[in-house]
Structures are given as C-alpha cells and as structure tokens.
Write an enzyme that holds these catalytic residues in place. Structure first.
Site, PDB file in Angstrom:
ATOM      1  CB  SER A 144       2.459 -17.278 -59.533  1.00 18.96           C
ATOM      2  OG  SER A 144       2.500 -18.657 -58.918  1.00 18.96           O
ATOM      3  CE1 TYR A 156      -1.725 -15.991 -55.870  1.00 15.10           C
ATOM      4  CE2 TYR A 156      -0.646 -18.110 -56.557  1.00 15.10           C
ATOM      5  CZ  TYR A 156      -0.540 -16.848 -56.147  1.00 15.10           C
ATOM      6  OH  TYR A 156       0.654 -16.243 -56.077  1.00 15.10           O
TER       7      TYR A 156
HETATM    8  N1  NAP Z   1       5.636 -16.480 -51.949  1.00 17.83           N
HETATM    9  C1  NAP Z   1       5.487 -17.396 -53.047  1.00 17.83           C
HETATM   10  O1  NAP Z   1       6.282 -18.534 -53.028  1.00 17.83           O
HETATM   11  C2  NAP Z   1       5.104 -16.707 -54.275  1.00 17.83           C
HETATM   12  C3  NAP Z   1       5.236 -17.695 -55.611  1.00 17.83           C
HETATM   13  C4  NAP Z   1       4.831 -17.053 -56.825  1.00 17.83           C
HETATM   14  C5  NAP Z   1       4.261 -15.817 -56.710  1.00 17.83           C
HETATM   15  N2  NAP Z   1       4.269 -15.346 -55.528  1.00 17.83           N
HETATM   16  C6  NAP Z   1       3.837 -13.662 -55.938  1.00 17.83           C
HETATM   17  O2  NAP Z   1       4.674 -12.860 -55.229  1.00 17.83           O
HETATM   18  C7  NAP Z   1       3.976 -11.543 -54.987  1.00 17.83           C
HETATM   19  C8  NAP Z   1       4.413 -11.323 -53.317  1.00 17.83           C
HETATM   20  O3  NAP Z   1       4.090 -12.545 -52.781  1.00 17.83           O
HETATM   21  P1  NAP Z   1       4.640 -12.541 -51.257  1.00 17.83           P
HETATM   22  O4  NAP Z   1       4.813 -14.324 -51.007  1.00 17.83           O
HETATM   23  O5  NAP Z   1       5.777 -11.758 -50.962  1.00 17.83           O
HETATM   24  O6  NAP Z   1       3.268 -12.234 -50.369  1.00 17.83           O
HETATM   25  P2  NAP Z   1       3.002 -11.729 -48.825  1.00 17.83           P
HETATM   26  O7  NAP Z   1       4.280 -12.083 -48.088  1.00 17.83           O
HETATM   27  O8  NAP Z   1       1.827 -12.504 -48.260  1.00 17.83           O
HETATM   28  O9  NAP Z   1       3.088 -10.192 -48.840  1.00 17.83           O
HETATM   29  C9  NAP Z   1       1.752  -9.578 -49.680  1.00 17.83           C
HETATM   30  C10 NAP Z   1       2.087  -8.302 -49.815  1.00 17.83           C
HETATM   31  O10 NAP Z   1       0.786  -7.577 -50.484  1.00 17.83           O
HETATM   32  C11 NAP Z   1       0.032  -6.667 -49.746  1.00 17.83           C
HETATM   33  N3  NAP Z   1      -1.361  -6.782 -49.843  1.00 17.83           N
HETATM   34  C12 NAP Z   1      -2.158  -7.881 -49.714  1.00 17.83           C
HETATM   35  N4  NAP Z   1      -3.281  -7.791 -49.846  1.00 17.83           N
HETATM   36  C13 NAP Z   1      -3.365  -6.367 -50.110  1.00 17.83           C
HETATM   37  C14 NAP Z   1      -4.633  -5.582 -50.486  1.00 17.83           C
HETATM   38  N5  NAP Z   1      -5.848  -5.981 -50.159  1.00 17.83           N
HETATM   39  N6  NAP Z   1      -4.413  -4.160 -50.434  1.00 17.83           N
HETATM   40  C15 NAP Z   1      -3.060  -3.643 -50.491  1.00 17.83           C
HETATM   41  N7  NAP Z   1      -1.968  -4.452 -50.269  1.00 17.83           N
HETATM   42  C16 NAP Z   1      -2.267  -5.656 -50.162  1.00 17.83           C
HETATM   43  C17 NAP Z   1       0.511  -7.032 -48.259  1.00 17.83           C
HETATM   44  O11 NAP Z   1       0.297  -5.738 -47.486  1.00 17.83           O
HETATM   45  P3  NAP Z   1       0.398  -5.769 -45.748  1.00 17.83           P
HETATM   46  O12 NAP Z   1       1.588  -6.041 -45.519  1.00 17.83           O
HETATM   47  O13 NAP Z   1      -0.382  -4.310 -45.495  1.00 17.83           O
HETATM   48  O14 NAP Z   1      -0.827  -6.748 -45.538  1.00 17.83           O
HETATM   49  C18 NAP Z   1       2.068  -7.522 -48.369  1.00 17.83           C
HETATM   50  O15 NAP Z   1       2.828  -6.262 -48.495  1.00 17.83           O
HETATM   51  C19 NAP Z   1       2.525 -11.971 -55.244  1.00 17.83           C
HETATM   52  O16 NAP Z   1       2.082 -11.276 -56.265  1.00 17.83           O
HETATM   53  C20 NAP Z   1       2.566 -13.247 -55.107  1.00 17.83           C
HETATM   54  O17 NAP Z   1       1.304 -13.791 -55.662  1.00 17.83           O
HETATM   55  C21 NAP Z   1       4.646 -15.346 -54.363  1.00 17.83           C
END
Ligand code: NAP
Length: 255
Positions: A144, A156
C-alpha cells in the site's frame, strides 16, 4: 494481454476487490487460478463464475489466514487443484484494515489480529509455496501507498511496511532459483475496504483532487500491473515496488 497459458496461480483474497480483479486478469491471460477466500463463499463463487464465463479455469480454496493452522487446509485444497503441477505464480493480496488501529486506539490483540493476516500469513504462505515453485516462478505482494504517506492507521501501515521488507529479502534469496519477487502498491482504490468512496461523492472528489490522473483507482487498474510482474515481460525485474496509484500526492492539485 500477456500469455500465461499453462501456468498456475494462487491469489489470496480473490473473492472480492483487488484480489478478484487479479484472479480474473491472470485467468484471462491463460493461467489456471486458485481463488482463495476467507469466509465469503458466495463472493468467491462469483469470482469463479466470472472467470469461467470468460473461458478461464479456476478452483476455490478456503482458509482463514488469521489462523496458522488453516494453512494446512489451504495447501491441501491448492495441491488437490494443482493435481501434480507446480505453482508458478503466488499473489499475496488478502489483508485487513483496522481504522481503530491508531496510536491512541491500538490494542495488543488488535495488533496481533491484523499482523496475523497481513504479515504472518504471507510469510508462511511463501515458506510453504516455495517448494512448489519452479524456476521462472513469480511472487507478487500487494502492499500500500501508506508505506510512504502518513495516515492515522499506524498498525495497518506498519504491516504493509513489513510486507515491503519481505519482498526485498525474498527477491535476494530466491533470485538464484529464477524466482522474481515484487510489490505492487495500490493507491486509493474502490473496494469494500474503502466503502466510504462509493458512499460519499464528496470524499471521492477529495481523493480525485490528490491524484494527477484525476480519479480514484479501480481494481482492474491494480490487476493489470500485477499481470506484468506475473508474466515473462517482467522477467528482469525483482525486489521492486511499483506504485500503482494514478499519481497520488505528486504535488499540489493542478489548477
Ligand atoms: N482498496 C484500497 O484502496 C487499497 C489501497 C492500498 C492497498 N490495498 C491492498 O490491496 C489488497 C486488497 O484489498 P481490497 O481493497 O481488495 O480488500 P477487500 O475488498 O476488503 O477484500 C479483502 C480480501 O481479503 C480476504 N481476507 C480478509 N481477511 C481474511 C482472512 N482472515 N483470511 C482469509 N482471507 C481474508 C477477503 O476474503 P472474504 O471475502 O472471504 O472475506 C477478501 O477476499 C490488500 O492487501 C489491501 O491492503 C488496498
């Protein structure tokens, strides 16, 4: 498009958001994709359906990454789906955010829970995956931008800083095996993690003002960068972090 025909991939957290977009993109490029999820079976099924409707191949694997013991479940499902094939691509994407994890609000339990998913799980996943990976293997860690710009959610941000360090160390130790390890670092991207973006046009406008390209990110914007690292085109790049954010915080807003 890049060509991943005949390759296999594991994408953690592929049920929703950025992970779903990565799984769809790698499958569209020809990879047979293990769609990992934690609890949301319905969302994982939607990812699978989208891949299969587009002519791709996928299988689902469930494991709660907060529990070390569930890595056994994950690898049992993975190895069954691989059916003797190597694992060519590992994308450590799953993570959780805790907006209460500020310097004032952080608790030891909350810290441990978040680090279990965001840091401990990727480390031990890689440890278990490496014996399955051939020369030419690819590891991509999804970190991130909060590793270089400050936010109040320090727990985080610290977890993502640790992931960046993991990338560099692994790139060095696995290079002689021909395995590349890189970090893709998204900016502010519209997913469930950032549900406030779709709920508030004002917040979305505020973000757009911080981004040179004038909008927030979509999951596919991130997935396309992951596909580069996963492909043969990325063969000479390792140990690097690519900021994929439309030019976030490059300077004062354009007039
Ligand atoms: N969105 C942003 O703006 C942003 C910015 C910078 C970095 N990121 C990074 O990008 C990545 C994806 O983020 P996102 O925004 O797509 O997140 P998201 O929509 O919240 O999705 C999170 C995913 O991780 C899985 N997950 C969460 N906790 C888990 C656990 N305890 N065990 C197994 N699986 C788990 C969830 O599975 P379930 O569906 O089964 O719950 C889901 O598939 C992350 O590493 C995040 O830190 C995101």
């Amino acid at each position: 498009m890049t060509d991943l025909t005949g390759r296999t991939a594991l994408v953690t957290g592929a049920s929703r958001g950025i992970g779903r977009a990565i799984a769809k993109r790698l499958a569209a490029d020809g990879a047979h994709v293990a769609v990992h999820y934690g609890t949301n079976e319905e969302a994982a099924a939607q990812t699978m359906a989208a891949i299969e409707e587009a002519g791709g191949q996928a299988f689902a694997v469930r494991a709660d990454l907060a529990e070390t013991s569930e890595l056994d479940t994950l690898f049992a499902g993975l190895e069954e789906g691989l059916a003797g094939r190597p694992l060519d691509i590992l994308v450590n994407n799953a993570a959780v955010i805790d907006y209460s994890g500020t310097i004032e609000g952080a608790t030891p339990d909350g810290f441990d829970r978040l680090f279990a998913v965001n840091v401990r799980a990727p480390l031990f996943l890689v440890q278990r995956a490496l014996p399955l990976m051939p020369a030419g293997g690819r590891i991509v860690n999804v970190s991130s931008g909060v590793t270089w710009f400050a936010t109040p959610d320090v727990v985080y941000s610290m977890s993502k800083g640790a992931l960046n360090v993991l990338t560099r160390s692994l790139a060095q130790t696995q290079g002689r095996r021909g395995i590349t390890v890189n970090t893709v670092s998204p900016g502010i991207t519209e997913t469930d993690m950032n549900s406030w973006l779709s709920q508030s046009p004002e917040a979305a406008r505020g973000v757009a003002n911080m981004v040179a390209l004038g909008r927030h990110g979509q999951p596919a914007d991130i997935a396309d960068a992951v596909a580069f690292f996963a492909s043969d085109d990325g063969r000479w790049v390792t140990g690097q972090t690519l900021e994929v954010n439309g030019g976030l915080l490059l300077g004062p807003p354009a007039a």
